[in-house]
Design a protein around this motif. Sequence first.
Motif, PDB file in Angstrom:
ATOM      1  N   VAL A  51       0.417  -1.336  13.063  1.00 21.25           N
ATOM      2  CA  VAL A  51       1.334  -2.368  13.112  1.00 21.25           C
ATOM      3  C   VAL A  51       2.269  -1.984  14.741  1.00 21.25           C
ATOM      4  O   VAL A  51       3.525  -2.894  15.637  1.00 21.25           O
ATOM      5  CB  VAL A  51       1.955  -2.170  12.417  1.00 21.25           C
ATOM      6  N   PHE A  52       2.730  -0.601  14.927  1.00 23.91           N
ATOM      7  CA  PHE A  52       3.775   0.015  15.719  1.00 23.91           C
ATOM      8  C   PHE A  52       3.389  -0.334  16.603  1.00 23.91           C
ATOM      9  O   PHE A  52       3.999  -0.379  17.742  1.00 23.91           O
ATOM     10  CB  PHE A  52       4.035   1.475  15.630  1.00 23.91           C
ATOM     11  N   VAL A  53       1.596  -0.126  17.586  1.00 23.58           N
ATOM     12  CA  VAL A  53       1.017  -0.097  18.687  1.00 23.58           C
ATOM     13  C   VAL A  53       1.425  -1.750  18.813  1.00 23.58           C
ATOM     14  O   VAL A  53       1.515  -2.202  20.876  1.00 23.58           O
ATOM     15  CB  VAL A  53      -0.079   0.289  18.773  1.00 23.58           C
TER      16      VAL A  53
ATOM     17  N   MET B  36      -0.102   5.712   6.221  1.00 18.08           N
ATOM     18  CA  MET B  36       0.434   5.404   7.717  1.00 18.08           C
ATOM     19  C   MET B  36      -0.093   4.721   9.401  1.00 18.08           C
ATOM     20  O   MET B  36       0.068   4.534  10.495  1.00 18.08           O
ATOM     21  CB  MET B  36       0.382   6.675   7.591  1.00 18.08           C
ATOM     22  N   SER B  37      -1.338   4.893   9.051  1.00 18.45           N
ATOM     23  CA  SER B  37      -2.852   4.414   9.728  1.00 18.45           C
ATOM     24  C   SER B  37      -2.790   2.987  10.431  1.00 18.45           C
ATOM     25  O   SER B  37      -2.449   2.470  11.606  1.00 18.45           O
ATOM     26  CB  SER B  37      -3.981   3.848   9.504  1.00 18.45           C
ATOM     27  N   PHE B  38      -2.060   2.066   9.010  1.00 16.69           N
ATOM     28  CA  PHE B  38      -1.268   0.603   8.933  1.00 16.69           C
ATOM     29  C   PHE B  38       0.205   1.170  10.089  1.00 16.69           C
ATOM     30  O   PHE B  38      -0.342  -0.447  10.327  1.00 16.69           O
ATOM     31  CB  PHE B  38      -1.737   0.106   7.116  1.00 16.69           C
TER      32      PHE B  38
ATOM     33  N   THR C 129       5.872   9.865   5.599  1.00 12.93           N
ATOM     34  CA  THR C 129       4.425   9.628   5.533  1.00 12.93           C
ATOM     35  C   THR C 129       3.588  11.105   5.334  1.00 12.93           C
ATOM     36  O   THR C 129       3.344  11.734   4.545  1.00 12.93           O
ATOM     37  CB  THR C 129       3.971   8.508   5.644  1.00 12.93           C
ATOM     38  N   GLY C 130       3.844  11.493   7.083  1.00 13.48           N
ATOM     39  CA  GLY C 130       3.346  12.034   7.563  1.00 13.48           C
ATOM     40  C   GLY C 130       3.262  13.849   6.408  1.00 13.48           C
ATOM     41  O   GLY C 130       2.425  14.633   5.832  1.00 13.48           O
ATOM     42  N   GLN C 131       4.873  13.721   6.441  1.00 16.19           N
ATOM     43  CA  GLN C 131       5.687  14.837   5.850  1.00 16.19           C
ATOM     44  C   GLN C 131       5.130  14.989   4.331  1.00 16.19           C
ATOM     45  O   GLN C 131       5.220  16.208   3.598  1.00 16.19           O
ATOM     46  CB  GLN C 131       6.663  14.878   5.985  1.00 16.19           C
TER      47      GLN C 131
ATOM     48  N   VAL D 266       0.879  -1.076  -0.635  1.00 17.47           N
ATOM     49  CA  VAL D 266      -0.185  -0.062  -0.240  1.00 17.47           C
ATOM     50  C   VAL D 266       0.941   1.419   0.147  1.00 17.47           C
ATOM     51  O   VAL D 266       0.569   2.424  -0.509  1.00 17.47           O
ATOM     52  CB  VAL D 266      -0.777   0.061   1.075  1.00 17.47           C
ATOM     53  N   GLY D 267       1.804   1.189   0.598  1.00 15.93           N
ATOM     54  CA  GLY D 267       2.940   2.855   0.740  1.00 15.93           C
ATOM     55  C   GLY D 267       3.252   2.456  -0.370  1.00 15.93           C
ATOM     56  O   GLY D 267       3.702   4.032  -0.658  1.00 15.93           O
ATOM     57  N   PHE D 268       3.841   1.567  -0.732  1.00 15.82           N
ATOM     58  CA  PHE D 268       4.626   1.873  -2.218  1.00 15.82           C
ATOM     59  C   PHE D 268       3.806   2.021  -3.449  1.00 15.82           C
ATOM     60  O   PHE D 268       4.213   3.634  -3.966  1.00 15.82           O
ATOM     61  CB  PHE D 268       5.171   0.280  -2.796  1.00 15.82           C
ATOM     62  N   LEU D 269       2.137   2.214  -3.346  1.00 17.62           N
ATOM     63  CA  LEU D 269       1.097   2.503  -4.334  1.00 17.62           C
ATOM     64  C   LEU D 269       1.302   4.045  -3.860  1.00 17.62           C
ATOM     65  O   LEU D 269       1.021   5.045  -5.365  1.00 17.62           O
ATOM     66  CB  LEU D 269       0.237   1.791  -4.472  1.00 17.62           C
TER      67      LEU D 269
END
Length: 252
Positions: A98-100, A92-94, A235-237, A75-78
């Motif tokens: 995953v981080f949490v 970013m949501s994923f 991603t946020g930036q 998803v990030g690559f696309l």
Amino acid sequence: MKIRDKILIQKYYLNVFNGIFLALGLMLLTFGLWLLFDRNNLFSELFSSGKNQLVAYISCILLGIGSVITFTSAVGFLGNVMENKCLLVTYMSFQILVFVTQMALSVLIFMKKEEVHNQWNNRIDEVISEYGNESLAEQEPVWNILNAVQHNMECCGRYNVTQWERNKNKENSTQIPCSCTKSSLKKWFCDVPRDSTYSMGCEEYLNTWFENNVLILTAIAISLLITQIFLITLTGQLCRDISKNNIWPNEL
């Protein structure tokens, strides 16, 4: 610097860290598949039979996280290539999810490590007690692995050769496993003098094997967490700069 140039730089670094993220995820997938299907490693044989399904649980967790990471990376690559804000926000949501999840699992693993280690030692003691029991033929694979450990590492029992005295499956009390000697006989027990057996226990080797595998998993988990911090920030930036570029494409 023009916003467009910043976007290109951010996209480059996002691809780099996303590639690292994907590689670490594939490592978790591989580790999970190894535990699930490789019956030549002691951990899988010890904890995948009977009521103890610890290997199955760990494998499912690793395979689940690895699969989510692989999907998230795609998803990030696309989103990065297409500069699609919707995909990037989803990515970013994923990442945050995953981080949490990883943080929670890392805390759980740290808290349960000693318990698993105790189960590991208790299970090895149980195997030594059951070794050679004709009514437990399904346990032969783990006995063969234990034989290989004792023969190759020139050790006997978990802490020393006297541990085999508790085994009740011998023809007489003086017998010990043939793998505790230099014998090449293909049977469970041999009649040999006690002074010709390996005196050192296998505990150090077994614990080292256990600790090394825990260390590998811990290193992958920490690397994932650090990579995700960079990915979430980038991603946020990137989302903000894409929005700016759509409004003011020529802004310096």
